[in-house]
Design a protein around this motif. Structure first.
Motif, PDB file in Angstrom:
ATOM      1  N   ILE A 177       2.158   2.384  -3.623  1.00  0.00           N
ATOM      2  CA  ILE A 177       1.218   2.863  -4.638  1.00  0.00           C
ATOM      3  C   ILE A 177       1.357   4.372  -4.752  1.00  0.00           C
ATOM      4  CG2 ILE A 177      -1.223   3.031  -5.257  1.00  0.00           C
ATOM      5  CD1 ILE A 177      -0.056   0.225  -5.404  1.00  0.00           C
ATOM      6  N   THR A 188      -9.388   5.160  -2.338  1.00  0.00           N
ATOM      7  CA  THR A 188      -8.035   4.617  -2.313  1.00  0.00           C
ATOM      8  C   THR A 188      -7.316   5.028  -1.038  1.00  0.00           C
ATOM      9  OG1 THR A 188      -7.968   4.780  -4.729  1.00  0.00           O
ATOM     10  CG2 THR A 188      -5.873   4.459  -3.599  1.00  0.00           C
ATOM     11  N   ARG A 236      -5.987   2.533   1.868  1.00  0.00           N
ATOM     12  CA  ARG A 236      -4.592   2.573   2.302  1.00  0.00           C
ATOM     13  C   ARG A 236      -4.516   2.734   3.817  1.00  0.00           C
ATOM     14  NH1 ARG A 236      -2.111   6.947  -0.617  1.00  0.00           N
ATOM     15  NH2 ARG A 236      -1.665   5.461  -2.272  1.00  0.00           N
ATOM     16  N   THR A 237      -5.358   3.607   4.363  1.00  0.00           N
ATOM     17  CA  THR A 237      -5.374   3.810   5.814  1.00  0.00           C
ATOM     18  C   THR A 237      -5.792   2.539   6.540  1.00  0.00           C
ATOM     19  OG1 THR A 237      -5.916   6.148   5.511  1.00  0.00           O
ATOM     20  CG2 THR A 237      -6.358   5.187   7.673  1.00  0.00           C
ATOM     21  N   ALA A 283       0.821  -1.206   0.000  1.00  0.00           N
ATOM     22  CA  ALA A 283       0.000   0.000   0.000  1.00  0.00           C
ATOM     23  C   ALA A 283       0.855   1.255   0.000  1.00  0.00           C
ATOM     24  CB  ALA A 283      -0.931  -0.004   1.210  1.00  0.00           C
ATOM     25  N   ALA A 284       2.017   1.188   0.626  1.00  0.00           N
ATOM     26  CA  ALA A 284       2.875   2.364   0.727  1.00  0.00           C
ATOM     27  C   ALA A 284       3.518   2.729  -0.609  1.00  0.00           C
ATOM     28  CB  ALA A 284       3.958   2.134   1.779  1.00  0.00           C
ATOM     29  N   THR A 313      -6.510  -1.660  -2.752  1.00  0.00           N
ATOM     30  CA  THR A 313      -5.946  -0.316  -2.857  1.00  0.00           C
ATOM     31  C   THR A 313      -5.496   0.022  -4.273  1.00  0.00           C
ATOM     32  OG1 THR A 313      -5.273  -0.332  -0.543  1.00  0.00           O
ATOM     33  CG2 THR A 313      -4.179   1.255  -1.977  1.00  0.00           C
ATOM     34  N   CYS A 356      -7.651  -5.408   1.999  1.00  0.00           N
ATOM     35  CA  CYS A 356      -7.593  -3.962   1.776  1.00  0.00           C
ATOM     36  C   CYS A 356      -6.398  -3.591   0.903  1.00  0.00           C
ATOM     37  CB  CYS A 356      -7.515  -3.220   3.108  1.00  0.00           C
ATOM     38  SG  CYS A 356      -9.016  -3.328   4.107  1.00  0.00           S
ATOM     39  N   GLY A 357      -5.270  -4.261   1.133  1.00  0.00           N
ATOM     40  CA  GLY A 357      -4.088  -3.963   0.332  1.00  0.00           C
ATOM     41  C   GLY A 357      -4.273  -4.315  -1.128  1.00  0.00           C
ATOM     42  N   THR A 389      -5.438  -0.482   5.453  1.00  0.00           N
ATOM     43  CA  THR A 389      -4.362  -1.460   5.312  1.00  0.00           C
ATOM     44  C   THR A 389      -3.317  -1.285   6.401  1.00  0.00           C
ATOM     45  OG1 THR A 389      -4.671  -1.571   2.917  1.00  0.00           O
ATOM     46  CG2 THR A 389      -2.563  -2.339   3.779  1.00  0.00           C
TER      47      THR A 389
END
Length: 207
Positions: free
Chosen positions: A139, A147, A151-152, A136-137, A187, A183-184, A154
């Motif tokens: 992306i 989105t 991300r939050t 997620a970081a 995202t 969630c990841g 995740t």
């Protein structure tokens, strides 16, 4: 390339499960196969290498190969954990007796053995959740609210995974890691397409 990475993770996870020591104390399943661990190892390496190659070839961005590899790793960890736990549900009478005989009556020893054997698989799915947090970081920044929310979530579930694992809550750690993986994976699916301008914040509310 999260979809391709997820598909590769299904294959890579199954191959890795065959190569791992079964329930921590028994020989790997690959020991009973022809050529022992040779062809599962070849499958594992080939699938991961192909995943990276296809992602870079289709997008022209080396970073997407890294993203696809993280997806494969995260899904693979989930597959390993699911297969390891499913063995206890499907073949309870054939599982190894890990704890000493003086640990209690057979039902108690069986439950304790299952807890001991699960450690390796729970660790696998916990690492999968942390891999998704990294996914997620990486992306690229987007303005879509869904989105950002995913991300939050995740990162939140990944943090919860670590806390639950440190506190000894195996079931909670597994559930949190699964939530982080879902969630990841969602995202990047909701992110703006590569090469297209991000949508203005004023229109993102309609997503």
């Amino acid at each position: 390339m999260p979809a391709g990475g997820a598909a590769a993770g299904l294959v890579a996870g199954a191959a890795t499960f065959v190569l791992m020591p079964f329930e921590r104390v028994m020989p790997p399943l690959a020991d009973g196969l022809p050529d022992r661990a040779l062809w599962p190892s070849v499958i594992l390496v080939a699938v991961l290498a192909a995943t990276v190659f296809v992602a870079v070839w289709r997008t022209g961005e080396p970073a997407q190969g890294f993203v696809a590899l993280l997806c494969a790793g995260a899904v693979g960890c989930a597959v390993i954990a699911a297969l390891g736990d499913a063995a206890w549900l499907l073949f309870p009478d054939r599982m190894p007796d890990i704890v000493p005989l003086n640990a209690g009556p057979p039902p108690v020893r069986h439950a304790l053995s299952r807890m001991e054997a699960q450690d390796a698989y729970v660790a696998a799915i916990v690492w999968g959740g942390l891999l998704v947090a990294v996914l997620a970081a990486v992306i690229r920044p987007v303005t879509r609210r869904r989105t950002a929310a995913l991300r939050t979530l995740t990162f939140a579930f990944a943090a919860l995974t670590s806390v639950a694992a440190a506190a000894g809550g195996k079931s909670e750690a597994v559930l949190a890691a699964l939530a982080a993986i879902v969630c990841g994976m969602l995202t990047p699916a909701t992110a703006a397409r590569a090469g297209l301008p991000d949508r203005p914040a004023s229109t993102a509310a309609g997503d």
